[in-house]
Structure formats: structure tokens, C-alpha cells
Design a protein around this motif. Structure first.
Motif, mmCIF file in Angstrom:
data_model
loop_
_atom_site.group_PDB
_atom_site.id
_atom_site.type_symbol
_atom_site.label_atom_id
_atom_site.label_comp_id
_atom_site.label_asym_id
_atom_site.label_seq_id
_atom_site.Cartn_x
_atom_site.Cartn_y
_atom_site.Cartn_z
ATOM 1 N N GLU A 31 30.903 -10.633 23.064
ATOM 2 C CA GLU A 31 31.034 -9.722 24.109
ATOM 3 C C GLU A 31 32.001 -7.936 23.441
ATOM 4 O O GLU A 31 32.719 -8.159 22.782
ATOM 5 N N MET A 39 31.525 -7.742 35.040
ATOM 6 C CA MET A 39 31.678 -6.670 36.186
ATOM 7 C C MET A 39 31.984 -7.528 37.754
ATOM 8 O O MET A 39 32.934 -7.178 37.998
ATOM 9 N N HIS A 57 36.611 -8.717 44.074
ATOM 10 C CA HIS A 57 35.877 -10.021 44.075
ATOM 11 C C HIS A 57 36.490 -10.940 45.601
ATOM 12 O O HIS A 57 37.717 -11.331 45.603
HETATM 13 C C1 LIG Z 1 33.149 -3.500 42.347
HETATM 14 C C2 LIG Z 1 32.321 -5.737 42.074
HETATM 15 C C3 LIG Z 1 32.029 -5.919 43.534
HETATM 16 C C4 LIG Z 1 32.115 -6.995 43.557
HETATM 17 N N1 LIG Z 1 32.483 -7.860 44.430
HETATM 18 C C5 LIG Z 1 31.859 -9.306 44.690
HETATM 19 C C6 LIG Z 1 32.354 -10.035 45.044
HETATM 20 O O1 LIG Z 1 32.920 -10.288 46.133
HETATM 21 N N2 LIG Z 1 31.555 -11.696 45.209
HETATM 22 C C7 LIG Z 1 30.882 -11.719 44.587
HETATM 23 O O2 LIG Z 1 30.667 -12.512 43.775
HETATM 24 N N3 LIG Z 1 29.991 -11.182 43.352
HETATM 25 C C8 LIG Z 1 30.866 -9.398 43.175
HETATM 26 N N4 LIG Z 1 30.574 -8.398 42.664
HETATM 27 C C9 LIG Z 1 29.404 -9.002 41.975
HETATM 28 C C10 LIG Z 1 29.860 -9.317 40.439
HETATM 29 O O3 LIG Z 1 30.879 -9.147 39.742
HETATM 30 C C11 LIG Z 1 28.105 -9.493 39.671
HETATM 31 O O4 LIG Z 1 26.897 -10.216 40.040
HETATM 32 C C12 LIG Z 1 28.304 -10.569 38.299
HETATM 33 O O5 LIG Z 1 30.220 -10.829 38.008
HETATM 34 C C13 LIG Z 1 27.309 -10.423 37.362
HETATM 35 O O6 LIG Z 1 27.451 -10.784 36.102
HETATM 36 P P1 LIG Z 1 26.519 -11.340 34.954
HETATM 37 O O7 LIG Z 1 26.931 -11.831 33.677
HETATM 38 O O8 LIG Z 1 25.770 -11.866 35.171
HETATM 39 O O9 LIG Z 1 26.484 -9.258 33.569
HETATM 40 P P2 LIG Z 1 27.823 -8.699 33.692
HETATM 41 O O10 LIG Z 1 28.986 -9.075 34.692
HETATM 42 O O11 LIG Z 1 27.217 -7.616 33.856
HETATM 43 O O12 LIG Z 1 27.728 -9.154 32.478
HETATM 44 C C14 LIG Z 1 27.750 -8.506 31.375
HETATM 45 C C15 LIG Z 1 28.127 -8.616 29.472
HETATM 46 O O13 LIG Z 1 27.589 -8.190 28.701
HETATM 47 C C16 LIG Z 1 28.515 -7.274 27.802
HETATM 48 N N5 LIG Z 1 27.191 -6.821 26.856
HETATM 49 C C17 LIG Z 1 26.942 -5.352 27.589
HETATM 50 N N6 LIG Z 1 26.103 -5.243 26.462
HETATM 51 C C18 LIG Z 1 26.370 -5.883 25.842
HETATM 52 C C19 LIG Z 1 26.304 -5.776 23.697
HETATM 53 N N7 LIG Z 1 25.565 -4.908 23.390
HETATM 54 N N8 LIG Z 1 26.381 -6.853 23.404
HETATM 55 C C20 LIG Z 1 27.565 -7.301 23.811
HETATM 56 N N9 LIG Z 1 27.466 -7.663 24.952
HETATM 57 C C21 LIG Z 1 27.084 -6.264 25.823
HETATM 58 C C22 LIG Z 1 29.321 -6.657 29.074
HETATM 59 O O14 LIG Z 1 30.522 -5.602 28.972
HETATM 60 C C23 LIG Z 1 29.396 -7.392 29.906
HETATM 61 O O15 LIG Z 1 30.880 -8.414 30.147
HETATM 62 C C24 LIG Z 1 30.847 -6.998 41.957
HETATM 63 C C25 LIG Z 1 30.639 -6.370 41.423
HETATM 64 C C26 LIG Z 1 31.469 -5.466 41.257
HETATM 65 C C27 LIG Z 1 31.244 -4.473 39.973
#
Ligand SMILES: Cc1cc2nc3c(=O)[nH]c(=O)nc-3n(C[C@H](O)[C@H](O)[C@H](O)COP(=O)(O)OP(=O)(O)OC[C@H]3O[C@@H](n4cnc5c(N)ncnc54)[C@H](O)[C@@H]3O)c2cc1C
Length: 466
Positions: A31, A39, A57
């Protein structure tokens, strides 16, 4: 050689790493940031005290995979589910309603709330009830991806009152308005959360900072021989002869690995594996647009909200949360979070402008805030909060497969069938591991005389007599 490296410690990456550990692999989770969550992360709120989420969230009871993930980490108690859907809805003219379930069977369980909604006229209610029946019986939701939800709902979404009714749900769950979201996605959310089962829309609000929900992953994975590295960015996924070989970190360390899962948005794949991202079967994902979410966090010197969680009808305020009451913050005042989804219009405004634009709405919807003193505030802004699932985007959401052996994709934007949420992210992590297991079986099978024909990104297997 690592069994499996997961790039990205958001919900999808944590879910993938845990699923990998369940397969007996010893995953390494990289990470880039200082905490897990992506997010859905938090950090101490130095200005107002407590923990500041990157955005408020919530989850619904139908988000079973995310719930299972938290249970596994021992943090599900930090997101208690209400016994049933029961939300106060107010408007800026002082009218109030409860969006709540009755004991009737679905979809009639929401009927009494609809009948009692003072914001709707009699004809609005009839039109909405007709649409509910259509939503209940529609088959093959994928076919609806060509139009937006408002168009598909037709008369039931015509006019500002009816539109406000559907927007109450679609903006919060899909991060797009009813007129913007693909009908396939919008109809899925309405059916899954509100129409098929009683209790499915019971709301869970985190009682602690979001990163705390995932924090125990490091210990859980360590107990299975895995590892979480924070502040460790991946620079390149290493590929040779069509197979993954490992990951090179931004610090220059080469980590050989048999499997790699890239768990994050399409932009992450393009950064760490640009050639793979440009492959014709994967390239469409880069065309997925994003929609911002803003939160206006306000600290008042006294309580101002009529409930810890409430919705504001047909208002830019959308949903209001009392961080003080939900998270048990100390002090006499109240910290209010205005969660502003589908916030394209506000995204580039300076914080002061966002505050000044919304405060009059808050005073109209919650008059006690007008008499209170604002003692602190800030705006959180995630410009690329979620992928925008507008009409025609189903084809841009990919499954876990890639043309590279041993490399799989996860992330809430992938084709999980769910909107871009933590539930989608949790499902995608598991799907990526299942894909790697299936393709591993596939290559074992090949050595035993089974012919495998990859078509597009989905391997098809055909057994022949040996
Ligand atoms: C403000 C907000 C409110 C939301 N509200 C809700 C809600 O109420 N309910 C709900 O279910 N969802 C909600 N969502 C959506 C939800 O948060 C996301 O869809 C979900 O958390 C995305 O998860 P992910 O693991 O797919 O991607 P991400 O969370 O984008 O995870 C990707 C990770 O990769 C890491 N990364 C990036 N580049 C690199 C690299 N080169 N090497 C290593 N690590 C790296 C990043 O730091 C990040 O931690 C909300 C989102 C936001 C922004």
C-alpha cells in the motif's frame, strides 16, 4: 519467491489478500499510503478532533461480502446495522417524513412510507408505485445499460418531485443522479436494497474512522504467513513471456512473485503495468470517467441536527450525519458532516464558497444550526471518488482476467454486478483470487491433456479424450 503480491491496500486489496491467505498462499500487500483503506480511509482530525474520513461512508444490510470482510477482521461491531430502514427525511420548508419499513412483505413494506411522504402528490405516488412493480419484474438488467434510469422510469421520474424521490437513493448509492446513472446499475440498487427483501436497506454507519475497520488485516495476514507493507508503492508489475514475474517497488526492490493482483482503479493498472493496460481487451477500462464526492464538515458549539442521520429532500445538502453522536465524540457541540455525492458542480470551488453556499440550506433544513456558532469547519474532496456508471459503461467494467498469466484485477470499478462501493470492492478481491485459482487449475489441466482455448479474457476449457 512470493506466492502472491497484492498492489493496493483499499477494500479490494485487503479482501484479495485475505482470500489469497485462505487458499494457503502467503500474500504480500503493498500500500502506497500510510494507512489501509484507499478511498475508504481516515486520519486524525487535527483541527476538529476525532477521526476524519476521506468522506462519510455508509453500508446497507444487503452488502453481505463487505460485512463478512469486517467480521473476519473483528471490526463489524464498529459498523452496527440499524434493525431496519428508518430514516428521517426533512425539507427546507420544515416538512418531515420517515422513510421506513412497515411489517408488510416486500415490496409493500415501503408502501406506507410512500403514502405518508408529504413531499409527493397523489399522482406522484401512483406513478412511483407503478415503477416499483416494473422494477420488481424486470428481467436481465444488463439489457438496460443503454439508457439512464430516469429515461427507463419514464413518467415515474418526470418532474422535480418524482426526480427528487429517486435521487434520494441513486445519488447516495451510485454517485450519479437518476438522469445520469445507467438504468442497469440504478435498477440493480433499487431492487437489491429496497424492493426484493425487507431489511436489505437497513443502514450501517461506521462508529470509528474508516481505516480502523481494516487495520487488523496486518495481524490477520501475518498469522497466515502474509505481510502488509504501508508506505510501499509498487512501480512496475514485471511481466516476461506473457507471465507475471513479480513487482518492482518505487524504492527499487524487485519482489519475485508467482501471482500479482492489481487492486485499485484503472489508473493504477495504467501506472504499474502500462503495456498490459493498453492491451485491446483491457484498454476500454481507461475510458471510465470518474465523479467527485465532497464532504463539508462543520463543528457547532451545540447540537443542531434533529437526528444522528437524516436526508434532506431535494436539497444540495443530500444526507447529514452527526459525527459527534454516531462516533460518540466528547464535548457539548456537534460535528455535522454534509455528504455531497455527484458533486461535479462543487468539485473545484474553494472551501469557503462550498461552506457559504451550503450553510443557508442547512439553516433552512435544520433551523437550530442558525442559532448555533460555527467553531470550525473543513471540506474533504475526492475528485476521482468513484467510476461514473453512466449508460453504456457496462462494457468498460472488466472482470478479473488479464492476458498475462498470473495477473488479475480487482477494484470496486470492476464488473462485480454491484455499483462502485465497498461491497463491489470486497467482491472483486475475492473474484480476483478465484480467477487465479481457476486459471492455475487450467494450466495444470493442460499438462494432463486437456485443451484450453482462451477467448478474449475468459478462458474456455474443452476436455478431449487422451
Ligand atoms: C468520499 C467517498 C464516499 C464514499 N461513500 C461510500 C459509501 O457510503 N458506501 C460505499 O460502499 N462506498 C462508498 N464510496 C466508494 C468506496 O469507498 C470505493 O468504491 C472503495 O473503497 C474502492 O476500493 P478499492 O479497493 O477498489 O480502491 P481504492 O480504495 O482506490 O484502493 C486502491 C489503493 O491502492 C493504493 N495505491 C495506489 N497506487 C499504488 C501503488 N503504486 N502501489 C501501492 N498501492 C497503491 C491507494 O493508495 C489505495 O489505497 C465512497 C468513496 C468516496 C471517495
Amino acid at each position: 519467491m512470493r506466492d502472491c503480491v497484492v498492489v493496493g491496500g483499499g477494500v479490494a486489496g485487503v479482501a484479495a489478500a485475505l482470500a489469497a491467505a485462505d487458499r494457503g498462499w502467503r500474500p504480500l500487500l503493498l500500500e502506497r499510503g500510510p494507512v489501509l483503506g484507499g478511498m475508504a480511509r481516515s486520519h486524525p482530525d487535527r483541527q476538529l478532533g476525532g477521526e476524519l474520513d476521506c468522506g462519510q461512508h455508509v453500508v446497507l444490510a444487503c452488502c453481505t461480502e463487505h460485512r463478512a470482510l469486517l467480521r473476519r477482521l473483528g471490526t463489524d461491531h464498529l459498523v452496527p446495522l440499524a434493525p431496519r430502514l428508518d430514516v428521517l427525511v426533512v425539507d427546507e420548508r420544515g416538512r418531515r417524513a420517515r422513510l421506513g419499513e412497515s411489517p408488510l412483505a416486500a415490496p409493500l413494506h415501503l408502501g406506507p412510507a410512500l403514502v405518508r411522504m408529504p413531499f409527493l402528490g397523489h399522482r406522484d405516488r401512483l406513478a412511483i408505485a407503478g415503477a416499483v412493480l416494473r422494477l420488481r419484474t424486470v428481467r436481465d438488467l444488463d439489457r438496460l445499460d443503454g439508457v439512464d434510469l430516469a429515461t427507463w422510469l419514464g413518467a415515474a421520474a418526470r418532474g422535480p418531485r418524482r426526480r427528487a424521490f429517486w435521487d434520494l437513493v441513486t445519488i447516495a448509492t451510485c454517485n450519479l443522479t437518476t438522469a445520469e446513472v445507467s438504468a442497469a446499475v440504478g435498477a440493480f440498487v433499487l431492487r437489491e436494497g429496497f424492493l426484493l427483501r425487507r431489511g436489505a436497506a437497513a443502514i450501517g454507519v461506521p462508529r470509528a474512522g474508516l481505516s480502523r475497520l481494516l487495520e487488523p488485516a496486518a495481524a490477520v495476514l501475518a498469522a497466515r504467513g502474509g505481510e502488509v507493507r504501508l508506505g510501499a508503492a509498487a512501480d512496475r508489475v514485471l511481466v516476461e513471456d506473457g507471465a507475471v514475474r513479480g513487482v518492482r517497488t518505487a524504492a527499487g526492490e524487485v519482489i519475485p512473485a508467482a501471482r500479482v493482483i492489481v487492486a485499485g482503479p484503472p489508473a493504477l493498472l495504467a501506472r504499474v503495468a502500462p503495456e498490459v493496460a493498453a492491451e485491446p481487451v483491457l484498454a476500454p477500462a481507461q475510458r471510465l470517467d470518474v465523479t467527485p464526492i465532497l464532504n463539508l464538515v462543520l463543528r457547532f458549539d451545540r447540537p443542531v441536527l434533529d437526528a444522528p442521520l437524516l436526508a434532506v429532500w431535494d436539497s444540495p445538502l443530500q444526507w447529514l450525519f452527526s459525527r459527534s453522536r454516531l462516533c460518540g465524540e466528547a464535548g457539548d457541540g456537534e460535528t455535522v458532516v454534509c455528504s455531497l455525492s455527484a458533486a461535479t458542480e462543487l468539485a473545484d470551488l474553494p472551501g469557503e464558497k462550498v461552506r457559504d453556499r451550503l450553510l443557508p440550506h442547512l439553516q433552512a433544513a435544520q433551523p437550530r444550526s442558525g442559532a448555533a456558532s460555527l467553531i470550525g469547519w473543513h471540506v474533504t474532496r475526492e475528485r476521482a471518488a468513484t467510476a461514473s456508471l453512466r449508460p453504456g459503461t457496462a462494457a468498460l467494467r472488466l472482470g478479473p482476467a488479464t492476458p498475462v498469466t498470473g495477473l488479475a484485477l480487482a477494484g470496486s470499478w470492476t464488473a462485480t454486478g454491484w455499483p462502485v462501493t465497498m461491497e463491489g470492492a470486497a467482491r472483486s478481491g475475492r473474484a480476483a483470487v478465484e480467477h487465479l485459482v481457476a486459471t492455475q487449475r487450467w494450466s495444470h489441466a493442460r499438462t494432463r491433456g486437456i485443451v484450453c482455448l482462451p477467448t478474449g479474457t475468459r478462458p474456455v476449457t474443452t476436455e478431449i479424450a487422451t
